[in-house]
Design an enzyme around this catalytic site. Structure first.
Site, PDB file in Angstrom:
ATOM      1  N   ARG A 162       3.090   4.032  10.382  1.00  0.00           N
ATOM      2  CA  ARG A 162       1.745   4.224   9.806  1.00  0.00           C
ATOM      3  C   ARG A 162       1.144   5.578  10.209  1.00  0.00           C
ATOM      4  NH1 ARG A 162       3.717   0.141   7.963  1.00  0.00           N
ATOM      5  NH2 ARG A 162       2.727  -1.917   7.899  1.00  0.00           N
ATOM      6  N   SER A 236      -4.996  -4.365   6.829  1.00  0.00           N
ATOM      7  CA  SER A 236      -4.929  -4.463   8.297  1.00  0.00           C
ATOM      8  C   SER A 236      -5.852  -3.421   8.915  1.00  0.00           C
ATOM      9  CB  SER A 236      -3.509  -4.208   8.791  1.00  0.00           C
ATOM     10  OG  SER A 236      -2.619  -5.053   8.117  1.00  0.00           O
ATOM     11  N   GLU A 338      -5.947   1.334  12.285  1.00  0.00           N
ATOM     12  CA  GLU A 338      -5.118   1.879  11.203  1.00  0.00           C
ATOM     13  C   GLU A 338      -6.015   2.491  10.125  1.00  0.00           C
ATOM     14  OE1 GLU A 338      -1.801  -0.561   9.740  1.00  0.00           O
ATOM     15  OE2 GLU A 338      -2.447  -0.024   7.722  1.00  0.00           O
TER      16      GLU A 338
END
Ligand code: FAD
Ligand code: NAP
Length: 342
Positions: A162, A236, A338
């Protein structure tokens, strides 16, 4: 090119946060982008794709530039691969469906991820065992200060879990214009992850295909994840933390059922959702399903923070900080966000 003033960004972010942009415009190509940057030389600029990975905590006292670059075309092919270039403003899931239609394999596991093609390299989007880097060939990006185009190959992007160079070293310096993908003419399926195999069986799939995998992923995601069109969210909120083998062993000794996945380098990835599920705002309570005004933690997915209507970015940010603090307190593990915070 239209430039709007003092508009609400609520329709442009999937959290549905109601903050204003001083100026807003959608550019269709690099010439329009360059014109915009010239027209607002000393103004703060924020690039936006689908707004599905951002939490807006304040008004944007500057220019919001929505990427509207469209188009999908084959740039070259050989026996094994087809190289497909897509405009950064193409919706990601439409691009995936187009590839499946053409029998180009590689992106099927990444079905139904919201957002734009141009933001996909930003955090090296990933799901069900496949990451953008696995199908990436190169991208073209526009340097905001120099006003010149650069080409980035796989190594230049420094893709990680990520992560990419655009989220770290070059944050806010480039606008991604086009991404070229290297897709397989003959599929190499990835079905070992999560519930894909189980879902394929449920659907009675006899012969594996990229369409069947895409359908399975769509079915799982639709059943588990809140639809941003109904409940504001950005997927998320935190990354899954990666800890050393020694830390993982200590955690396993203390929390027998902890969910962890061994990585190739010996480290261990923990499921952030599981950690959050086992913490709460007070003794005997749980974050999962917790709601404070219109800010909350999703009842089925503790990793997903939600806006039930009129929550502010600050309220969601404050909730996320308390969740992270409780995870540190219980597990001594630091969660990293994130979602991009503005
Ligand atoms: P935005 O939110 O518009 O932008 C994100 C960041 O990238 C911002 O900092 C923005 O300034 C920057 N940016 C956007 N476009 C450009 C550009 N062209 N050039 C330079 N910078 C740019 N993510 C996953 O990885 N895997 C998943 O499975 C997944 N599932 C999700 C499920 C749901 C329900 C939701 C709401 C989100 C999910 N996400 C997932 C997160 C998100 O969809 C992805 O990260 C997506 O790539 C974000 O795209 P976007 O266009 O909406 O980006
Ligand atoms: P899940 O299947 O319930 O699994 C929970 C977590 O465990 C996932 O986050 C995944 O990590 C990890 N995991 C599961 N099986 C694994 C395996 N075989 N090997 C290694 N790690 C494994 O997850 P979910 O929440 O329903 O999500 C399914 C997939 O969609 C995941 O890949 C997830 O990342 C992705 N997703 C991402 C977002 C987002 O906003 N980023 C939102 C929804 C779903 P990874 O996350 O590292 O894959």
């Amino acid at each position: 090119m239209q430039i709007q003033e003092n508009i609400s960004l609520k329709p442009y972010n999937t959290f549905g946060i109601d903050v204003n942009a001083r100026y807003y415009s959608c550019f269709k190509d690099s010439t329009e982008l360059s014109e915009l940057l010239t027209a607002y030389p000393r103004t703060y600029r924020l690039v936006l794709g689908g707004g599905s990975n951002i939490l807006l905590t304040r008004h944007v006292d500057g220019l919001v530039m929505k990427n509207g670059i469209k188009g999908i075309r084959v740039v070259k092919e050989d026996e094994e691969f087809v190289y497909v270039q897509a405009g950064a403003g193409e919706p990601w899931h439409s691009f995936v469906l187009y590839c499946i239609e053409q029998q180009w394999a590689g992106v099927e596991n990444l079905s139904l991820i919201p957002g734009s093609v141009g933001a996909a390299p930003m955090q090296n989007i990933g799901a069900y065992g496949v990451e953008l880097k696995d199908v990436f060939h190169e991208l073209k990006a526009f340097h905001i200060e120099e006003k010149t185009n650069y080409t980035f190959g796989l190594k230049d992007c420094c893709f990680g879990y990520r992560e990419s160079v655009f989220k770290s070293k070059y944050r806010d310096q480039f606008v991604i214009l086009h991404v070229t993908f290297k897709l397989r003419k003959k599929p190499a399926y990835t079905i070992s992850y999560g519930a894909i195999e189980e879902q394929l069986q449920k659907m009675g799939v006899q012969e594996l295909s990229i369409r069947a995998i895409s359908d399975a992923v769509i079915a799982i995601r639709s059943s588990k994840l809140p639809d941003p069109a109904v409940t504001g969210n950005a997927g998320s909120f935190f990354k899954n933390p990666v800890v050393t083998a020694a830390q993982a062993a200590q955690l396993k000794a203390r929390f027998e059922n902890i969910v962890l996945y061994q990585q190739a380098d010996g480290s261990c990835k923990l499921a952030a959702g599981w950690l959050i599920e086992h913490c709460g705002p007070a003794v005997g309570t749980r974050w999962k399903g917790y709601r404070e005004g219109d800010a909350g933690c999703h009842p089925q997915q503790a990793l997903v923070l939600v806006n039930y209507g009129t929550a502010t970015g600050q309220q969601l940010l404050s909730l996320s900080d308390r969740i992270a603090a409780s995870v540190v307190e219980k597990f001594d593990v630091q969660l990293e966000k994130e979602v991009n915070i503005f």
